[in-house]
Design an enzyme around this catalytic site. Sequence first.
Site, mmCIF file in Angstrom:
data_model
loop_
_atom_site.group_PDB
_atom_site.id
_atom_site.type_symbol
_atom_site.label_atom_id
_atom_site.label_comp_id
_atom_site.label_asym_id
_atom_site.label_seq_id
_atom_site.Cartn_x
_atom_site.Cartn_y
_atom_site.Cartn_z
ATOM 1 N N GLN A 21 -23.236 -9.579 -12.288
ATOM 2 C CA GLN A 21 -23.331 -10.721 -11.088
ATOM 3 C C GLN A 21 -22.721 -9.860 -10.093
ATOM 4 O O GLN A 21 -21.260 -9.838 -10.117
ATOM 5 C CB GLN A 21 -22.458 -11.878 -11.532
ATOM 6 C CG GLN A 21 -22.487 -12.792 -10.312
ATOM 7 C CD GLN A 21 -23.450 -13.304 -9.728
ATOM 8 O OE1 GLN A 21 -24.658 -13.497 -10.066
ATOM 9 N NE2 GLN A 21 -23.415 -12.900 -8.259
ATOM 10 N N GLN A 45 -23.118 -10.156 -6.415
ATOM 11 C CA GLN A 45 -22.829 -10.976 -5.327
ATOM 12 C C GLN A 45 -21.220 -11.542 -5.513
ATOM 13 O O GLN A 45 -21.064 -12.112 -6.442
ATOM 14 C CB GLN A 45 -23.692 -11.810 -4.816
ATOM 15 C CG GLN A 45 -23.710 -12.297 -3.461
ATOM 16 C CD GLN A 45 -24.570 -13.267 -2.894
ATOM 17 O OE1 GLN A 45 -25.358 -13.930 -3.908
ATOM 18 N NE2 GLN A 45 -25.007 -13.531 -1.735
ATOM 19 N N PRO A 74 -22.042 -17.718 -14.009
ATOM 20 C CA PRO A 74 -21.291 -18.555 -13.271
ATOM 21 C C PRO A 74 -21.951 -19.340 -12.138
ATOM 22 O O PRO A 74 -21.230 -19.997 -11.549
ATOM 23 C CB PRO A 74 -20.109 -17.384 -12.794
ATOM 24 C CG PRO A 74 -20.946 -16.251 -12.804
ATOM 25 C CD PRO A 74 -21.940 -16.541 -14.137
ATOM 26 N N TYR A 75 -23.068 -19.057 -11.811
ATOM 27 C CA TYR A 75 -23.684 -19.543 -10.776
ATOM 28 C C TYR A 75 -25.184 -20.472 -11.242
ATOM 29 O O TYR A 75 -25.389 -20.516 -12.237
ATOM 30 C CB TYR A 75 -24.204 -18.736 -9.696
ATOM 31 C CG TYR A 75 -23.198 -18.097 -8.989
ATOM 32 C CD1 TYR A 75 -22.500 -18.750 -8.070
ATOM 33 C CD2 TYR A 75 -22.670 -16.752 -9.476
ATOM 34 C CE1 TYR A 75 -21.341 -18.116 -7.319
ATOM 35 C CE2 TYR A 75 -21.411 -16.398 -8.733
ATOM 36 C CZ TYR A 75 -20.968 -16.894 -7.866
ATOM 37 O OH TYR A 75 -19.674 -16.353 -7.230
ATOM 38 N N GLY A 96 -28.024 -20.359 -9.399
ATOM 39 C CA GLY A 96 -29.003 -18.965 -9.641
ATOM 40 C C GLY A 96 -28.549 -17.973 -8.811
ATOM 41 O O GLY A 96 -27.499 -18.182 -8.043
ATOM 42 N N MET A 97 -29.184 -16.780 -9.280
ATOM 43 C CA MET A 97 -28.790 -15.572 -8.217
ATOM 44 C C MET A 97 -30.118 -14.790 -8.267
ATOM 45 O O MET A 97 -30.700 -14.528 -8.896
ATOM 46 C CB MET A 97 -27.712 -14.724 -9.033
ATOM 47 C CG MET A 97 -27.490 -13.272 -8.409
ATOM 48 S SD MET A 97 -26.470 -13.680 -6.914
ATOM 49 C CE MET A 97 -27.318 -12.461 -5.845
ATOM 50 N N GLU A 98 -30.268 -14.572 -6.671
ATOM 51 C CA GLU A 98 -31.659 -14.175 -6.381
ATOM 52 C C GLU A 98 -31.942 -12.733 -6.593
ATOM 53 O O GLU A 98 -32.414 -12.158 -5.707
ATOM 54 C CB GLU A 98 -31.903 -14.422 -4.692
ATOM 55 C CG GLU A 98 -30.942 -13.678 -3.903
ATOM 56 C CD GLU A 98 -29.595 -14.649 -3.688
ATOM 57 O OE1 GLU A 98 -28.970 -15.428 -4.673
ATOM 58 O OE2 GLU A 98 -29.082 -14.451 -2.580
ATOM 59 N N HIS A 112 -35.116 -22.487 -4.427
ATOM 60 C CA HIS A 112 -34.098 -21.795 -3.734
ATOM 61 C C HIS A 112 -33.955 -20.520 -3.849
ATOM 62 O O HIS A 112 -34.022 -19.697 -2.749
ATOM 63 C CB HIS A 112 -32.752 -22.583 -4.103
ATOM 64 C CG HIS A 112 -31.402 -21.806 -3.342
ATOM 65 N ND1 HIS A 112 -31.007 -22.523 -2.088
ATOM 66 C CD2 HIS A 112 -30.833 -20.763 -3.500
ATOM 67 C CE1 HIS A 112 -29.946 -21.861 -1.897
ATOM 68 N NE2 HIS A 112 -29.756 -20.699 -2.276
ATOM 69 N N GLU A 113 -33.865 -19.863 -5.086
ATOM 70 C CA GLU A 113 -33.650 -18.653 -5.338
ATOM 71 C C GLU A 113 -34.916 -17.698 -5.071
ATOM 72 O O GLU A 113 -34.967 -16.548 -4.362
ATOM 73 C CB GLU A 113 -33.488 -18.313 -6.778
ATOM 74 C CG GLU A 113 -32.267 -18.851 -7.454
ATOM 75 C CD GLU A 113 -30.978 -18.743 -6.548
ATOM 76 O OE1 GLU A 113 -30.908 -17.842 -5.636
ATOM 77 O OE2 GLU A 113 -30.098 -19.824 -6.635
ATOM 78 N N HIS A 160 -35.055 -16.938 -1.435
ATOM 79 C CA HIS A 160 -34.219 -15.834 -1.079
ATOM 80 C C HIS A 160 -35.037 -14.416 -1.020
ATOM 81 O O HIS A 160 -34.657 -13.496 -0.477
ATOM 82 C CB HIS A 160 -33.038 -15.594 -1.925
ATOM 83 C CG HIS A 160 -31.934 -16.365 -1.689
ATOM 84 N ND1 HIS A 160 -31.147 -16.387 -0.594
ATOM 85 C CD2 HIS A 160 -31.085 -17.137 -2.306
ATOM 86 C CE1 HIS A 160 -30.021 -16.995 -0.439
ATOM 87 N NE2 HIS A 160 -29.915 -17.700 -1.591
ATOM 88 N N GLU A 170 -27.789 -18.094 3.291
ATOM 89 C CA GLU A 170 -27.897 -19.270 2.476
ATOM 90 C C GLU A 170 -28.318 -20.671 3.441
ATOM 91 O O GLU A 170 -28.984 -21.470 3.006
ATOM 92 C CB GLU A 170 -26.660 -19.391 1.979
ATOM 93 C CG GLU A 170 -26.037 -18.590 1.006
ATOM 94 C CD GLU A 170 -27.060 -18.462 -0.298
ATOM 95 O OE1 GLU A 170 -27.774 -19.459 -0.332
ATOM 96 O OE2 GLU A 170 -26.687 -17.565 -0.894
ATOM 97 N N ASP A 175 -15.361 -14.376 -2.086
ATOM 98 C CA ASP A 175 -15.453 -15.381 -3.193
ATOM 99 C C ASP A 175 -14.515 -16.708 -2.761
ATOM 100 O O ASP A 175 -14.693 -17.584 -3.266
ATOM 101 C CB ASP A 175 -15.033 -14.890 -4.775
ATOM 102 C CG ASP A 175 -16.219 -13.855 -5.289
ATOM 103 O OD1 ASP A 175 -17.280 -14.183 -4.824
ATOM 104 O OD2 ASP A 175 -15.852 -13.304 -6.292
ATOM 105 N N TYR A 234 -24.413 -22.902 3.656
ATOM 106 C CA TYR A 234 -25.418 -23.467 3.060
ATOM 107 C C TYR A 234 -25.842 -24.483 4.229
ATOM 108 O O TYR A 234 -26.980 -24.676 4.744
ATOM 109 C CB TYR A 234 -25.223 -24.170 1.869
ATOM 110 C CG TYR A 234 -25.346 -23.041 0.571
ATOM 111 C CD1 TYR A 234 -24.083 -22.536 0.288
ATOM 112 C CD2 TYR A 234 -26.341 -22.529 -0.072
ATOM 113 C CE1 TYR A 234 -24.102 -21.316 -0.376
ATOM 114 C CE2 TYR A 234 -26.288 -21.868 -1.038
ATOM 115 C CZ TYR A 234 -25.002 -21.152 -1.301
ATOM 116 O OH TYR A 234 -24.520 -20.289 -2.347
#
Length: 648
Positions: free
Chosen positions: A173, A175, A303-304, A306-308, A332-333, A336, A355, A413, A421
């Site tokens: 991860q 980002q 931990p998220y 989603g991650m794009e 959403h993803e 992106h 975002e 972070d 957002y």
Amino acid sequence: MWGFLRFGRARSVAQETIAKSIPTIPSTRRCFSLGAAKMAGLRDPNTLSNYDAWRTKHTTANLKVDFEDKCLRGSVILELESQTDKASNEIILDSSYLAVDSVTLNSSPSAWEIKDRTECYGSPVHVAVPEGVAKGEIVKLEISLATTHKCTALQWLTAAQTSNQKAPFMFSQCQAIHARSLFPCQDTPDVKSTYDFNITSPYVVVASGVPLPTETEGLEGEKLYKFEQKVPIPSYLFALASGDIATAPIGKRSVVATGPNELKESQWELEADMDKFMDVAEKIVFPYQWGEYNVLVLPPSFPYGGMENPIFTFATPTIISGDRQNVDVIAHELSHSWSGNLVTSCSWEHFWLNEGWTTYLERRIQAAVHGNSAMFDFSAIIGWKALEESVEGHGKDHEFTKLLISHMGIDPDDAFSTVPYEKGFHFIYYLDRLVGRENFDKFIPFYFGKWATKSLDSYEFKATFLEFFGAPGYADLKEKIAGIDWEARFYNPGLPPKPDFDTSLVDVCYELARKWKQPGFSPSPSDISSWAGNQVLVFLNEVQGFEEPLTVEQTQAMGKAYGLAEGKNVELKEGYYQIAMRAKDASVYQGVAELLGQVGRMKFVRPLFRSLNKVDRDLALKTLERNRDFYHPICRQMVEKDLGVAGA
Ligand code: BES
Ligand code: ZN
């Protein structure tokens, strides 16, 4: 020329979600950024690299996934283009907790040095280029390295920690600024590079590139998984995962990948909507540019939501709720793929461009897929509530409540919250209403076309908007456009002006919440049985916002009648537990602790820990200790910060 920056302490808050997440920055954890990038006139203050002098054009990652030592080892080759005429005699790269073995410049050994670590930006790697090179010339830097146990971008799970217990699992991860803990790089969204991935592993590998044929020759028990990414991407989109991964189709160009035991249910959850989302998104913007769009459903510690990551969106398993109620994360993803991945904010200060636009596109997709414009407002109302809470939590004048957030000396972070957002969404939505949907729909492909494969800041966005609507065909909009207060929109802290929402889908939720204020109200399962999950969420949010908490009797009656603690929908479970903890209903504390051992998505983990900490600190600390290895390093770090415990 190094300067130190101090900044105020962010207020700590009780109730937050990832999207509502609020940073607490104890004095011991502040990043004393040297702000070198800013001083050099660079747009991104969160990199120590000298990317004004060199730009990465291509990256080759030759990495072996070493499950035994829990590290990646191998080499990266960075092809860097000189931006100045022989003026720069060194290349400075970001790195964090890396073991660098050797560096060669154009295949010859070169002088290099890792400088002292700066919290929280890492240890810059300086490589000498004694003679400099002509502007436009490319040098090849090959760096041999291994990641270390302190790597913040990777999580390693033993086979015993996976659902079928057959194979270990790892995922990345990156980002916002964790790519530098995988390999030295210009870790800034202002630089984009194409990639070749050559990844050796005993288990299936997925990456943020298009898969090429796998090679096995000469590799004992391992395979070489190759991928290429021909669209230039920023470092934060570099992604890898490896483990016992199976795939099943969910759309014309899409598969879902996950553990074999979870494959069928993951396929069912996503297959109904995938192509619909894609079709609508392509109509709103323009055709999808990346080839495949796949979803990797990760183990619960992801931990998220989603991650794009390009080619493979990484997603939390909490979206596989068995009711297709959480697939908005995929809308959403997927969005992106245009906003963020193709057109990228040049630094975390302009993160709203990623975002805010994505939230806007996600809502447009939802409304179109459901053929119901009230869906757009429904989601916007939920977002507004989250924004209100976030602004209240930070304090309405806090820097982190601005659209453009100064990131000098800040860990991205820590600055992360729902603000980019929702405030970003409201800015885009305001522009949409100002010029009218028909006109705005023409601007969307213009903007994404103009900035595709590039990175931009908010002023370039403004210039693009003014350029488009400055055309003679839009003369009738002149006054309206001249009336936009860009400075206020960019820099005013607190809530933006609130538009009128269509409340038709939420009125019933508010109505039920009102009933809970009446003494003697007796709930029944039929109160909510026909509702969509998000309607239940709106109801729970309303109750959470009551001035007075419910009584223990009421929360128990609510849990029983609505079955909120039993369901698979973690979003609802979390909402209910928040209400019960606020009522100090001790009968749920164990359930909360259990849930905290089952999900690692920060959106749930951080607010649950904060609330548990308030009512039973001892249990909160024990729960953190028990699940230390379960959480992703980023999540663990954030929870430690939130609870103010050592290690943070
Ligand atoms: N890119 C973000 C996740 C992210 C942001 C990771 C900043 C690290 C730093 C992703 O697109 C996202 O917004 N995910 C949301 C999904 C939701 C808004 C539908 C999430 O994780 O909850
Ligand atoms: Zn996003």
